[in-house]
Design a protein around this motif. Structure first.
Motif, PDB file in Angstrom:
ATOM      1  N   GLU A  63       0.901  -0.938   0.234  1.00 28.30           N
ATOM      2  CA  GLU A  63       0.222   0.436  -0.411  1.00 28.30           C
ATOM      3  C   GLU A  63       1.201   0.773  -0.237  1.00 28.30           C
ATOM      4  O   GLU A  63       1.937   1.008   0.186  1.00 28.30           O
ATOM      5  CB  GLU A  63      -0.799  -0.145   1.197  1.00 28.30           C
ATOM      6  CG  GLU A  63      -2.259   0.804   1.594  1.00 28.30           C
ATOM      7  CD  GLU A  63      -3.009   0.858   2.250  1.00 28.30           C
ATOM      8  OE1 GLU A  63      -3.669   1.590   2.643  1.00 28.30           O
ATOM      9  OE2 GLU A  63      -3.300  -0.340   2.789  1.00 28.30           O
ATOM     10  N   ILE A  64       0.514   2.187  -0.586  1.00 26.95           N
ATOM     11  CA  ILE A  64       1.224   3.659  -0.816  1.00 26.95           C
ATOM     12  C   ILE A  64      -0.138   4.591   0.680  1.00 26.95           C
ATOM     13  O   ILE A  64      -0.741   4.727   0.258  1.00 26.95           O
ATOM     14  CB  ILE A  64       1.451   3.933  -1.930  1.00 26.95           C
ATOM     15  CG1 ILE A  64       2.077   3.092  -2.887  1.00 26.95           C
ATOM     16  CG2 ILE A  64       2.363   5.650  -2.176  1.00 26.95           C
ATOM     17  CD1 ILE A  64       2.438   3.220  -4.588  1.00 26.95           C
ATOM     18  N   PHE A  65       1.475   5.390   0.946  1.00 20.62           N
ATOM     19  CA  PHE A  65       0.237   6.299   1.646  1.00 20.62           C
ATOM     20  C   PHE A  65       0.696   7.750   0.877  1.00 20.62           C
ATOM     21  O   PHE A  65       2.379   8.303   0.854  1.00 20.62           O
ATOM     22  CB  PHE A  65       0.737   6.264   3.082  1.00 20.62           C
ATOM     23  CG  PHE A  65       0.455   5.242   4.173  1.00 20.62           C
ATOM     24  CD1 PHE A  65      -0.977   5.175   4.070  1.00 20.62           C
ATOM     25  CD2 PHE A  65       1.092   4.290   4.867  1.00 20.62           C
ATOM     26  CE1 PHE A  65      -1.632   3.924   4.323  1.00 20.62           C
ATOM     27  CE2 PHE A  65       0.501   3.286   5.682  1.00 20.62           C
ATOM     28  CZ  PHE A  65      -0.834   2.484   5.821  1.00 20.62           C
ATOM     29  N   GLU A  66      -0.152   8.480   0.708  1.00 23.60           N
ATOM     30  CA  GLU A  66       0.227   9.909   0.110  1.00 23.60           C
ATOM     31  C   GLU A  66       0.261  11.500   1.147  1.00 23.60           C
ATOM     32  O   GLU A  66      -1.023  10.519   1.968  1.00 23.60           O
ATOM     33  CB  GLU A  66      -1.099  10.301  -0.174  1.00 23.60           C
ATOM     34  CG  GLU A  66      -1.143   9.354  -1.843  1.00 23.60           C
ATOM     35  CD  GLU A  66       0.334   9.291  -2.979  1.00 23.60           C
ATOM     36  OE1 GLU A  66       0.290  10.342  -3.163  1.00 23.60           O
ATOM     37  OE2 GLU A  66      -0.352   8.321  -4.038  1.00 23.60           O
ATOM     38  N   MET A  67       1.605  11.862   1.752  1.00 27.02           N
ATOM     39  CA  MET A  67       1.182  12.627   2.139  1.00 27.02           C
ATOM     40  C   MET A  67       1.517  14.113   1.695  1.00 27.02           C
ATOM     41  O   MET A  67       2.877  14.365   1.030  1.00 27.02           O
ATOM     42  CB  MET A  67       2.119  12.102   3.244  1.00 27.02           C
ATOM     43  CG  MET A  67       2.267  10.796   4.002  1.00 27.02           C
ATOM     44  SD  MET A  67       3.738  10.859   5.228  1.00 27.02           S
ATOM     45  CE  MET A  67       2.869   9.418   6.550  1.00 27.02           C
TER      46      MET A  67
ATOM     47  N   HIS B  57      -2.762   3.282   8.674  1.00 21.83           N
ATOM     48  CA  HIS B  57      -3.336   2.522   9.508  1.00 21.83           C
ATOM     49  C   HIS B  57      -2.712   0.987   9.123  1.00 21.83           C
ATOM     50  O   HIS B  57      -2.765   0.837   7.486  1.00 21.83           O
ATOM     51  CB  HIS B  57      -5.158   1.294   9.916  1.00 21.83           C
ATOM     52  CG  HIS B  57      -5.408   2.512  10.097  1.00 21.83           C
ATOM     53  ND1 HIS B  57      -5.866   2.408  11.500  1.00 21.83           N
ATOM     54  CD2 HIS B  57      -7.122   3.447   9.351  1.00 21.83           C
ATOM     55  CE1 HIS B  57      -7.043   3.279  11.979  1.00 21.83           C
ATOM     56  NE2 HIS B  57      -7.318   3.807  10.680  1.00 21.83           N
ATOM     57  N   LEU B  58      -2.153   0.029   9.674  1.00 16.36           N
ATOM     58  CA  LEU B  58      -0.864  -0.814   8.980  1.00 16.36           C
ATOM     59  C   LEU B  58      -1.300  -2.210   9.408  1.00 16.36           C
ATOM     60  O   LEU B  58      -2.368  -2.469  10.207  1.00 16.36           O
ATOM     61  CB  LEU B  58       0.541  -0.400  10.373  1.00 16.36           C
ATOM     62  CG  LEU B  58       0.753   0.928  10.060  1.00 16.36           C
ATOM     63  CD1 LEU B  58       2.187   0.685  10.604  1.00 16.36           C
ATOM     64  CD2 LEU B  58       0.908   1.253   8.354  1.00 16.36           C
TER      65      LEU B  58
ATOM     66  N   ARG C 124       4.882   8.057   0.713  1.00 21.37           N
ATOM     67  CA  ARG C 124       5.143   9.219  -0.656  1.00 21.37           C
ATOM     68  C   ARG C 124       4.926  10.844  -0.171  1.00 21.37           C
ATOM     69  O   ARG C 124       3.870  11.220  -0.468  1.00 21.37           O
ATOM     70  CB  ARG C 124       4.156   8.585  -1.662  1.00 21.37           C
ATOM     71  CG  ARG C 124       4.383  10.159  -3.162  1.00 21.37           C
ATOM     72  CD  ARG C 124       3.876   9.206  -4.262  1.00 21.37           C
ATOM     73  NE  ARG C 124       4.629   8.063  -5.431  1.00 21.37           N
ATOM     74  CZ  ARG C 124       3.234   7.583  -5.389  1.00 21.37           C
ATOM     75  NH1 ARG C 124       1.893   7.922  -6.269  1.00 21.37           N
ATOM     76  NH2 ARG C 124       3.502   5.960  -5.606  1.00 21.37           N
ATOM     77  N   MET C 125       6.572  11.418   0.180  1.00 23.65           N
ATOM     78  CA  MET C 125       5.743  12.344   0.643  1.00 23.65           C
ATOM     79  C   MET C 125       6.007  13.899  -0.026  1.00 23.65           C
ATOM     80  O   MET C 125       7.155  13.649  -0.991  1.00 23.65           O
ATOM     81  CB  MET C 125       6.843  12.285   2.100  1.00 23.65           C
ATOM     82  CG  MET C 125       6.684  11.333   3.403  1.00 23.65           C
ATOM     83  SD  MET C 125       8.243  11.160   4.501  1.00 23.65           S
ATOM     84  CE  MET C 125       9.675  10.907   3.274  1.00 23.65           C
TER      85      MET C 125
ATOM     86  N   ASP D  35      10.208   3.138   2.364  1.00 22.69           N
ATOM     87  CA  ASP D  35       9.216   2.236   2.362  1.00 22.69           C
ATOM     88  C   ASP D  35       9.987   1.406   3.463  1.00 22.69           C
ATOM     89  O   ASP D  35      10.673   1.550   3.988  1.00 22.69           O
ATOM     90  CB  ASP D  35       9.276   0.976   1.352  1.00 22.69           C
ATOM     91  CG  ASP D  35       9.105   0.891  -0.408  1.00 22.69           C
ATOM     92  OD1 ASP D  35       8.616   2.279  -0.490  1.00 22.69           O
ATOM     93  OD2 ASP D  35       9.092   0.785  -1.116  1.00 22.69           O
ATOM     94  N   PHE D  36       8.763   0.524   4.037  1.00 25.51           N
ATOM     95  CA  PHE D  36       8.571   0.100   5.343  1.00 25.51           C
ATOM     96  C   PHE D  36       8.259  -0.990   6.099  1.00 25.51           C
ATOM     97  O   PHE D  36       7.087  -1.401   4.858  1.00 25.51           O
ATOM     98  CB  PHE D  36       9.002   1.097   6.854  1.00 25.51           C
ATOM     99  CG  PHE D  36       7.476   1.415   6.859  1.00 25.51           C
ATOM    100  CD1 PHE D  36       6.907   2.351   5.998  1.00 25.51           C
ATOM    101  CD2 PHE D  36       6.659   1.367   7.739  1.00 25.51           C
ATOM    102  CE1 PHE D  36       5.832   2.712   6.902  1.00 25.51           C
ATOM    103  CE2 PHE D  36       6.180   1.426   8.756  1.00 25.51           C
ATOM    104  CZ  PHE D  36       4.949   2.365   7.496  1.00 25.51           C
TER     105      PHE D  36
END
Ligand SMILES: [Cu+2]
Length: 500
Positions: free
Chosen positions: A377-381, A413-414, A423-424, A470-471
């Protein structure tokens, strides 16, 4: 604290148990090194903690007749170097001799949220005039540190504006490179003050690819607030600068011999500043970032460190003389941000020579191979600034939301075992050294360039730039993400992750 602690290291290697108690700590000015602390004897280890840290107001002498009063660990600045063994559980007693509750954060370690040292993760406070005993397994190996994690806000005598910073070295199975000895350097400013405005130079970050849409967003927000008559938000400046708690020229020099290979472990312990470091006529071979070995060690003339970043670099001592190793900023270096490096048999006034211009990018030390792992999953920030919106301070937002210290909501949520990408996108003109607690991330894209295998826990995101990391979600529990610039984290720049 630079050069003379090998006796202790040998003791530890000989198995004389872990570290020390705080009993010998004193508040006399200049009581400055772990030598002041007696190791815990084997017979008392069952009752005594392996490590004792006392938080208290102490006096530190940063230059002759220049004695500061600030909160410290064990009466000294920097706090004692803690040498821990990866995987071997320790107990730590933390006493708080101050009048306000404290948090002690184990930066860069995989520890549970109840000991990590962040109220946002629900770590209990160390009460004022109270104590807490905690226990954890140090990991991963490498150069870490410990520091306070309470809010400074408008109070320049709280949080990381104080002297609550100390280095940690977790003994690894393999050292990152051949070297003759190691020297720890903690960079830290004192006597902070507020001012309004003032841009931070950031042309050292390469490539300097600014994203047009981010710039337009940031600049139009700034124009709108200035049109409403808002001044620039407060920034913090400092009057005094130190390395290992001493202004340039007032501490013990780093004494070297020609041909030696010295491994420097450099920590930026600042509350707010980005620092540089150069040693005239020498180059740094960067072998680890934030304590993690890099896949592609490279020689550079200058180190750059965002707030809370660490760089480990080997210098081959092949240019005899007496040198100033210091910050590139003339003002900051002249007010103390440097340390003398002195070759055996040489004397005279320490010399400073500005290094050749050079850019800095994490990708220098990365692998060109794209990572084979795809995120689940990609979190956009998107990071943004509301100019002077919070009582004269800039308010900071992630995806439009400033973190609420009262309700402490979870934003992301993880799922255990999944791989995530952050993605900052930075829609402000400031650099943000952002930090993820209790996990290590891999830099996968920086200012438009792909990379892999650079593992870190802080990354500087340049003004109007993008970065991706990535983590793997492998350490369940509440996990804090924040900008490590204290003025930014205190005024909204935080987000919580949880595991579901
Ligand atoms: Cu920031």
């Amino acid at each position: 604290m630079a050069t003379n602690r090998f006796g202790r290291r040998e003791l530890l290697r000989a198995g004389v148990g872990l570290l020390f108690t705080g009993a010998a700590a004193s508040a006399k000015p200049g009581s400055g090194s772990p030598r002041d602390l007696a190791p815990t004897s084997a017979s008392t280890q069952s009752e005594r903690a392996d490590v004792t840290v006392r938080i208290g107001i102490g006096l530190i002498e940063i230059a002759p007749q220049r004695i500061l009063s600030t909160a410290t660990y064990n009466g000294q600045f920097p706090g004692p170097l803690l040498r821990l063994r990866e995987g071997r559980r320790i107990t730590v007693d933390i006493y708080n001799d101050t009048d306000t509750p404290e948090q002690l954060h184990w930066h860069g370690q995989f520890v549970p949220p109840d000991v990590d040292g962040a109220a946002e993760e629900r770590t209990p406070y160390i009460p004022a005039h109270g104590m807490r005993r905690i226990s954890f397994v140090p990991k991963p190996s490498g150069f870490r540190f410990y520091h306070t994690h309470v809010r400074g806000g408008g109070n320049l005598h709280r949080g990381q504006y104080t002297g609550q910073v100390g280095p940690i070295y977790i003994e690894p199975a393999h050292e990152p490179g051949a070297y003759d000895r190691e020297v720890f350097l903690v960079l830290k400013e004192f006597e902070p003050f507020f001012s309004q405005g003032g841009d931070v130079a950031q042309d050292f970050l390469t490539p300097a690819t600014e994203e047009k849409d981010l710039m337009e967003k940031g600049e139009s927000a700034m124009r709108a607030s200035l049109a409403r008559g808002m001044p620039h938000g407060y920034e913090v400046g400092y009057r005094l600068f130190t390395i290992n708690g001493k202004m340039l020229g007032h501490g013990e020099p780093v004494r070297v011999k020609q041909g030696e290979r010295v491994l420097f472990h450099v920590l930026n312990g600042s509350a707010t500043e980005i620092r540089s470091l150069a040693l005239p006529g020498h180059r740094f071979r960067v072998v680890a970032l934030d304590g993690n070995p890099v896949p592609n060690p490279q020689e550079v003339p200058v180190l750059w460190l965002g707030t809370a970043e660490r760089v480990s670099a080997i210098v081959e001592m092949n240019h005899p003389g007496v040198w100033v190793m210091g910050d590139l900023g003339d003002d900051d270096r002249n007010r103390g941000m440097g340390i003398v490096v002195e070759y055996a048999g040489r004397n005279g006034k320490p010399q400073w020579v500005a290094p050749p211009a050079a850019g800095w990018s994490y990708t220098l030390f990365g692998s060109d191979l794209q990572t084979q792992l795809k995120p689940d999953e990609i979190f956009e920030m998107t990071f943004a600034k509301d100019n002077a919106a919070d009582g004269g301070f800039n308010r900071w937002t992630i995806n439009g939301v400033a973190f609420d210290q009262k309700t402490m909501p979870v934003m992301f949520h993880l799922k255990h075992g999944k791989r995530y990408r952050l993605r900052m996108r930075n829609a402000s003109d400031d650099i943000h050294p952002v930090h993820l607690h209790r996990h290590t991330f891999e830099v996968t894209k920086y200012a438009g360039k792909q990379t892999s295998k650079v593992k870190k826990d802080v990354i500087m995101v340049g003004g109007y730039q993008e970065a991706e990391v990535d983590f793997t979600a492998d350490d369940p529990g509440l996990t804090l993400f924040h900008c490590h610039q204290l003025l930014h984290m205190d005024f909204g720049f935080m987000a919580l992750f949880d595991y579901v």
